[in-house]
Design a protein around this motif. Structure first.
Motif, PDB file in Angstrom:
ATOM      1  N   ARG A  53       0.819  -1.211   0.000  1.00 28.36           N
ATOM      2  CA  ARG A  53       0.000   0.000   0.000  1.00 28.36           C
ATOM      3  C   ARG A  53       0.855   1.264   0.000  1.00 28.36           C
ATOM      4  O   ARG A  53       0.397   2.322  -0.423  1.00 28.36           O
ATOM      5  N   ARG A  54       2.094   1.142   0.463  1.00 29.16           N
ATOM      6  CA  ARG A  54       3.007   2.290   0.409  1.00 29.16           C
ATOM      7  C   ARG A  54       3.645   2.439  -0.972  1.00 29.16           C
ATOM      8  O   ARG A  54       4.461   3.322  -1.187  1.00 29.16           O
ATOM      9  N   GLY A  55       3.288   1.555  -1.890  1.00 24.96           N
ATOM     10  CA  GLY A  55       3.778   1.671  -3.255  1.00 24.96           C
ATOM     11  C   GLY A  55       4.938   0.775  -3.593  1.00 24.96           C
ATOM     12  O   GLY A  55       5.503   0.893  -4.680  1.00 24.96           O
ATOM     13  N   ALA A  56       5.309  -0.147  -2.721  1.00 27.14           N
ATOM     14  CA  ALA A  56       6.468  -1.007  -2.965  1.00 27.14           C
ATOM     15  C   ALA A  56       6.086  -2.233  -3.789  1.00 27.14           C
ATOM     16  O   ALA A  56       4.921  -2.617  -3.877  1.00 27.14           O
ATOM     17  N   ALA A  57       7.110  -2.849  -4.400  1.00 23.97           N
ATOM     18  CA  ALA A  57       6.964  -4.150  -5.042  1.00 23.97           C
ATOM     19  C   ALA A  57       7.344  -5.196  -4.002  1.00 23.97           C
ATOM     20  O   ALA A  57       8.512  -5.309  -3.634  1.00 23.97           O
TER      21      ALA A  57
END
Length: 607
Positions: free
Chosen positions: A388-392
């Protein structure tokens, strides 16, 4: 298309093996190699030459133009020992092709690209348009010099050894800027362009409007992910042509979907025409984001009414969660797709014992969040939060992550604000079955005997149903120090419906160095010899022991109507699954997928 060229009988034999394996991807070029190589170079995206590397170098040297457009070329030696990525390692895909060719022919792939050799992702292999000093920044990464990441937008990138300061910079941006000295620009697909058009709107009017809107807003066309419009305009030639020119997909939504989107500039004209008060703004905003360019109309030189509208939205980068099954333990049972996802991740979440299995596959800079037994729900929440923080993110589990493992708690935690990818793995039941012979040749079921989260009454009911249905049964979590009566009870239930001589397979540590297995009978099996690292498979009434192997016949008859071809028999059904939480017994080795439990059962005791 992959062109295949050979000069000798040995080369032709290897060439034909590739052609047979990839019939839709390859084209064989016959004739003298001096003629075949130039033809294949001009006609194919990749080449595999069964020739000496020096010969191929001399043949392709006059043909080379630009590494961004030249085909990738792989050489295979006469003995088939090596598959060498010669040119086009990244841009032409030769590095991956060498690995694939090596896998099929049993040759060792030889990749000399510096980034591949040290495990650093090439900046031109991230799937994003790239501009600027790629060679200089890559050299700085390889030399260990500090390279800064300037992320103007959030996007799930793989692990990169980047910091916050450095003489070199990787800038992630969708703005129309030129790269500075010692800088690389990565263009994420963060922009959605909504388009509306009257019937017959010229393609040049639609395209000109979109390009002007991007230019005036200081946005890069390389970051446009899609053109979006209403379903009624899905075949509008001007819109279709504009999407093709930009090289992006045309995405359409129903009028009802668009009418539900709140927009700043609704209008009665599209409501009357297609059933929604907004097309351009609503189509751009339907999946959320920041409206950068409100509805804008085209301008025609002759002063006639505009025939097109557009709006531009920046959509936030969606995090990516890959739930990866590692298989039963052996490295050669880890799938290529699983390995690719591990290398794609910037964050890895998993049980510490599982992390140790694949730590060498991770790229430098991968952030590892590991924890011990009994923290499965916490790992699931952590993985989802990181995505949700944008990481893979890669969340790992043994066996198949969707079978008694981490996929269930992770997907229960995840919502539709992240992208989720499931990566299948070889389950313990399948690994054990392959060792035993073919015990799962007919209908079968997997049942966990752990009552940590499933009441024994439910487990017993399922065992009894399987017994009455004459299903082959694989028992997961069969016996532990704190649970020593469930397996005897389950076997007794099966014995009510099966002969004492029914074959039973017992496999411990499937696919590992200390693997052991045996085939016994329902009456002879001693439950005391079974532990949590064991899978127990009980045959049905048709299962037989043949040459020391456990075999369940398929049992289907060929059914053929006059004049028809034989009909394929029914396939084996998937594993039945319980509805309870995945279970991981405390203190067990990471053998297979049944080891995932949200919490420690006090009744289990210390191991």
């Amino acid at each position: 298309m992959i062109g295949l060229i050979s000069a000798t009988a040995a080369g032709a034999a290897a060439r034909d093996r590739l052609a047979a394996a990839w019939p839709d991807r390859t084209r064989v070029y016959d004739g003298p190699v001096a003629d075949a190589v130039p033809r294949a170079f001009a006609e194919c995206g990749q080449l595999v030459c069964f020739l000496a590397a020096g010969a191929v170098v001399r043949l392709i040297a006059p043909l080379l133009g630009d590494k961004r457009t030249d085909p990738g070329v792989v050489c295979v030696d006469e003995a088939g020992r090596f598959a060498v990525s010669l040119v086009g390692g990244h841009g032409g895909g030769a590095n991956e092709l060498a690995r694939a060719v090596g896998g099929l022919l049993g040759a060792e792939p030889v990749v000399t690209t510096a980034t591949d050799a040290v495990g650093v992702p090439g900046l031109d292999t991230l799937g994003l348009p790239v501009e600027g000093d790629v060679a200089g920044v890559t050299r700085a990464l390889l030399d260990g010099e500090p390279v800064a990441l300037a992320a103007e937008v959030s996007w799930p990138l793989p692990a990169l050894p980047l910091g916050t300061r450095g003489a070199y910079t990787v800038r992630l941006t969708d703005r129309a800027v030129e790269p500075a000295e010692r800088e690389v620009l990565l263009r994420p697909p963060s922009l959605a362009v909504g388009v509306g058009a009257s019937k017959g709107a010229p393609a040049e009017e639609v395209l000109g409007l979109v390009e002007a809107a991007l230019r005036d807003a200081g946005l890069s066309a390389a970051s446009v992910a899609e053109l979006a419009t209403v379903d009624a305009k899905s075949g509008e030639p001007g819109i279709v042509a504009a999407a093709e020119h930009l090289g992006v997909p045309l995405v359409t939504y129903s009028a009802e979907e668009l009418a539900a989107v709140e927009v700043p500039n609704p209008s009665g004209a599209p409501l009357a025409a297609v059933g929604t008060p907004s097309v351009a703004e609503a189509a751009a905003l339907v999946r959320g984001g920041e409206l950068l360019v409100p509805k804008r109309k085209s301008q025609r030189a002759d002063g006639r009414p505009a025939m097109a509208t557009c709006a531009v939205v920046r959509r936030p980068g969606r995090g990516r969660l890959a739930v990866v099954g590692l298989g039963p333990g052996a490295r050669d049972l880890l799938t290529p797709r699983a390995e690719a996802e591990l290398r794609r991740a910037s964050v890895l979440v998993g049980l510490d014992q599982y992390v140790d299995q694949i730590r060498d596959l991770l790229r430098p800079g991968t952030r590892i969040l590991e924890s011990g037994l009994g923290a499965e729900e916490e790992r699931a929440r952590t993985a989802v939060a990181e995505a949700r923080r944008g990481a893979a993110v890669a969340l790992i589990g043994s066996g198949d992550a969707g079978v008694y493992a981490m996929a269930s708690p992770a997907l229960a935690e995840a919502s539709d604000d992240i992208d989720v990818v499931g990566v299948p793995g070889v389950t313990a039941a399948l690994a054990a079955g392959a060792i035993l012979g073919a015990p799962l040749g007919h209908d079968h079921v997997s049942i966990s005997l752990s009552d940590l989260h499933t009441p024994w009454e439910v487990i017993e009911r399922r065992v009894r149903a399987a017994a009455e249905a004459d299903l082959v049964v694989t028992f997961y979590n069969p016996r532990s120090r704190g649970r020593d009566w469930q397996l005897p009870k389950a076997l007794a239930i099966l014995a009510e419906h099966r002969e004492p001589a029914t074959p039973v397979g017992v496999v411990r540590n499937a696919s590992r160095a200390d693997e052991s297995s045996r085939v016994t009978t329902l009456s002879a099996l001693d439950p005391a010899t079974v532990d949590m690292m064991t899978v127990v498979t009980v045959g049905n009434t048709a299962t037989r022991r043949i040459a020391g192997r456990m075999v369940t016949p398929r049992g289907y008859r060929w059914q053929q109507d006059p004049g028809t071809a034989p009909q394929e028999e029914a396939r084996t059904v998937p594993h039945a699954r319980t509805q309870e939480e995945p279970q991981e017994e405390p203190g067990t080795a990471p053998l297979e997928e049944t080891q995932e439990v949200p919490q420690r059962d006090p009744q289990e005791g210390a191991r």
